[in-house]
Motif scaffolding. Structure first.
Motif, short mmCIF file in Angstrom:
data_model
loop_
_atom_site.label_atom_id
_atom_site.label_comp_id
_atom_site.label_asym_id
_atom_site.label_seq_id
_atom_site.Cartn_x
_atom_site.Cartn_y
_atom_site.Cartn_z
N MET A 1 -22.32 0.35 69.14
CA MET A 1 -21.61 -0.76 68.75
C MET A 1 -21.33 -1.59 67.13
SD MET A 1 -21.78 -3.94 72.11
CE MET A 1 -21.88 -4.78 71.36
N LYS A 2 -20.20 -2.15 66.56
CA LYS A 2 -19.87 -2.97 66.06
C LYS A 2 -20.86 -4.11 65.87
CE LYS A 2 -16.53 -4.57 62.80
NZ LYS A 2 -16.42 -5.62 63.19
N LYS A 3 -21.47 -4.21 65.32
CA LYS A 3 -22.12 -5.64 65.03
C LYS A 3 -21.09 -6.90 64.39
CE LYS A 3 -26.84 -4.15 63.13
NZ LYS A 3 -27.90 -4.75 62.56
N GLN A 4 -21.30 -8.07 65.46
CA GLN A 4 -20.53 -9.07 65.10
C GLN A 4 -20.71 -9.48 63.65
OE1 GLN A 4 -20.90 -11.45 68.21
NE2 GLN A 4 -18.23 -10.93 68.68
N THR A 5 -20.29 -9.81 62.65
CA THR A 5 -20.52 -10.31 61.25
C THR A 5 -20.23 -12.49 61.56
OG1 THR A 5 -20.06 -8.62 60.65
CG2 THR A 5 -19.66 -10.74 58.88
N ILE A 6 -21.70 -13.07 61.43
CA ILE A 6 -21.28 -14.02 61.36
C ILE A 6 -22.18 -14.71 59.80
CG2 ILE A 6 -22.81 -17.08 62.44
CD1 ILE A 6 -24.18 -14.47 64.53
N LEU A 7 -21.01 -15.63 59.32
CA LEU A 7 -21.34 -16.21 58.22
C LEU A 7 -22.68 -17.92 58.44
CD1 LEU A 7 -17.60 -15.69 56.25
CD2 LEU A 7 -19.48 -14.82 56.47
N LEU A 8 -23.07 -17.84 57.73
CA LEU A 8 -24.15 -18.67 57.96
C LEU A 8 -23.87 -20.17 56.53
CD1 LEU A 8 -25.44 -21.43 59.67
CD2 LEU A 8 -27.89 -19.09 58.53
N CYS A 9 -23.50 -21.51 56.62
CA CYS A 9 -22.97 -21.78 55.22
C CYS A 9 -24.16 -23.16 55.72
CB CYS A 9 -21.23 -22.35 55.10
SG CYS A 9 -21.32 -22.70 53.84
N ASP A 10 -24.91 -23.45 55.26
CA ASP A 10 -25.71 -24.32 55.08
C ASP A 10 -26.53 -24.03 53.48
OD1 ASP A 10 -28.65 -25.92 55.54
OD2 ASP A 10 -28.14 -25.38 57.66
N ASP A 11 -26.44 -25.20 53.50
CA ASP A 11 -27.37 -25.41 51.57
C ASP A 11 -29.13 -25.64 51.53
OD1 ASP A 11 -27.58 -28.28 52.29
OD2 ASP A 11 -27.30 -28.96 50.78
N ASP A 12 -28.91 -25.79 53.03
CA ASP A 12 -31.07 -25.59 53.60
C ASP A 12 -31.14 -24.45 53.75
OD1 ASP A 12 -33.16 -25.74 53.65
OD2 ASP A 12 -33.41 -28.09 55.05
N PRO A 13 -32.13 -23.58 52.99
CA PRO A 13 -32.79 -22.25 53.22
C PRO A 13 -33.76 -22.44 54.38
CG PRO A 13 -34.10 -22.90 51.38
CD PRO A 13 -32.72 -24.30 51.76
N VAL A 14 -34.47 -23.35 54.23
CA VAL A 14 -35.18 -23.64 55.89
C VAL A 14 -34.33 -23.75 56.76
CG1 VAL A 14 -37.14 -24.89 56.81
CG2 VAL A 14 -37.24 -24.98 54.36
N ASP A 15 -33.21 -24.06 57.18
CA ASP A 15 -31.94 -23.93 58.53
C ASP A 15 -31.25 -23.21 58.08
OD1 ASP A 15 -32.93 -26.77 58.87
OD2 ASP A 15 -31.08 -27.98 58.20
N ARG A 16 -31.64 -22.56 57.48
CA ARG A 16 -31.11 -21.24 57.67
C ARG A 16 -31.67 -19.94 57.93
NH1 ARG A 16 -29.23 -21.45 52.37
NH2 ARG A 16 -30.43 -19.81 51.68
N LYS A 17 -33.19 -20.13 57.74
CA LYS A 17 -34.09 -18.92 58.02
C LYS A 17 -34.28 -19.52 59.64
CE LYS A 17 -39.25 -17.66 57.24
NZ LYS A 17 -40.01 -18.03 56.84
N LEU A 18 -34.26 -21.03 60.25
CA LEU A 18 -34.43 -21.35 61.22
C LEU A 18 -33.43 -20.58 62.10
CD1 LEU A 18 -36.27 -24.68 61.03
CD2 LEU A 18 -37.34 -22.73 61.64
N PHE A 19 -32.33 -20.56 61.85
CA PHE A 19 -31.10 -20.07 62.79
C PHE A 19 -31.31 -19.32 62.99
CE2 PHE A 19 -26.89 -18.35 62.85
CZ PHE A 19 -25.53 -18.98 63.86
N LYS A 20 -31.66 -18.07 61.74
CA LYS A 20 -31.52 -16.44 62.33
C LYS A 20 -32.75 -16.41 63.12
CE LYS A 20 -31.63 -15.16 57.90
NZ LYS A 20 -32.26 -14.34 56.50
#
Length: 362
Positions: A1-20
């Motif tokens: 099954m094709k994966k859904q593509t999420i674009l995550l736009c956030d300038d804080d690398p810590v917040d991006r890591k937490l989101f993932k």
């Protein structure tokens, strides 16, 4: 099954890591997360033809950039549904984002307790509804404009020239009548679309003789067919031809299929109508000898709002909203039946309606 593509736009690398990390609690194999630190990187992803974003998570605070300004540009481009990431207590900002077209918002501090999969699904469903609404408005504007322009034009002629010959007046009035009738059909189709798309189909079922119904509809369309020297041939079962249906709705389906068969057939061809039985079902088949439809386009025929255009066009420049088949399928589905299509380019198209003979839901 094709994966859904999420674009995550956030300038804080810590917040991006937490989101993932929190996204990882909802089967990470379902998603491909592409990270952007600012609007420039986000736009690069959106411009990349190899990237097809399913949803965008956008931080409201992006350094010197304002998330709402970026959101406005994304909405202009109609890129993908956007969910805003805000700070706790930013209620006014959240409301502003929703007004500008965000599908939803999440305070970052609540990410750990948010069902992200459910949020993504709801945002996509809401986005699809908005797209369908916009498409319906576009169809309405386009389809209503032409007949209205003709009606207004001929009405002005009648008002301007008092001494028109009676024959010319009669000709103009006939055109106005035909265009008005076409306009009414378009409005009825659009109203039906809004109802069936919401699942609102109230069937008034009763025992109906389908042989008699088809004989009547074939007779109704003989004049339209004769204008293109098309012959409608009917061959139907006269015995055991009854089914429990909503007569008006099934008449609409048959009318749509006959109308299409005539529209998309060249002159001097035949349209074949048949009625038969298979086990516990009764079948109606309408086959033309027209242009046919490309195999790869068949799957789009019954979709209410499809970005894919069918390349086959009416042979006599007849008008068509392209909604009739989608409506027909909804009606047949509501009867517990099926509608199928077979087509070959250059040989014609055949539609088969299968209706159950049982009296369930009566």
């Amino acid at each position: 099954m094709k994966k859904q593509t999420i674009l995550l736009c956030d300038d804080d690398p810590v917040d991006r890591k937490l989101f993932k990390k929190y996204l990882g609690t909802v089967r990470p194999s379902d998603y491909l997360v592409l990270e952007a630190e600012n609007s420039s990187e986000l736009n690069n992803f959106l411009a990349d033809k190899n990237v097809e974003a399913d949803i965008i998570f956008l931080d409201y605070y992006l350094g010197a950039e304002n998330g709402v300004d970026i959101l406005r540009e994304l909405r202009k481009a109609n890129s993908a549904p956007v969910i805003m990431l805000t700070g706790r207590g930013d209620q006014e900002i959240a409301v502003e984002c929703m007004k500008e077209g965000a599908m939803d918002y999440i305070p970052k501090e609540t990410l750990h307790e948010t069902d992200l999969r459910k949020l993504i699904r709801q945002a996509e469903e809401k986005w699809e509804l908005e797209r369908e609404r916009d498409q319906l408005l576009g169809i309405a504007a386009h389809e209503l404009r032409n007949p209205l322009a003709v009606i207004l034009g001929y009405t002005e002629i009648l008002q301007t020239y008092d001494e028109l010959p009676a024959e010319k007046k009669s000709e103009i009035l006939n055109v106005i009548y035909e265009r008005s009738h076409h306009l009414l059909n378009i409005i009825n189709e659009l109203l039906t679309v809004t109802r069936v798309d919401k699942g609102i189909i109230n069937l008034k079922k009763k025992q109906v003789n389908l042989h008699e119904l088809l004989v009547k509809k074939v007779a109704d369309y003989q004049l339209q067919a004769a204008k293109k020297s098309i012959t409608i041939l009917y061959n139907g079962e006269t015995e055991n031809a009854e089914a429990v249906i909503d007569r008006d709705r099934i008449e609409e389906v048959v009318a749509n299929l006959l109308d299409n068969a005539i529209k998309y057939s060249p002159r001097d061809r035949k349209v074949h109508v048949s009625l038969g039985r298979t086990g516990t079902a009764i079948t109606i088949t309408i086959r033309d000898e027209g242009q046919g439809i490309k195999e790869e386009e068949l799957k789009f025929l019954f979709k209410l709002f499809s970005s894919k255009k069918i390349s086959t066009l009416p042979t006599g420049e007849e008008a068509s909203t392209g909604l009739g088949l989608a409506i027909s399928k909804k009606v047949i589905d509501a009867h517990g039946g099926e509608i199928a299509v077979e087509s070959r380019v250059g040989q014609g198209t055949s539609f088969t309606v299968i209706l159950p003979l049982t009296n369930r839901n009566l």
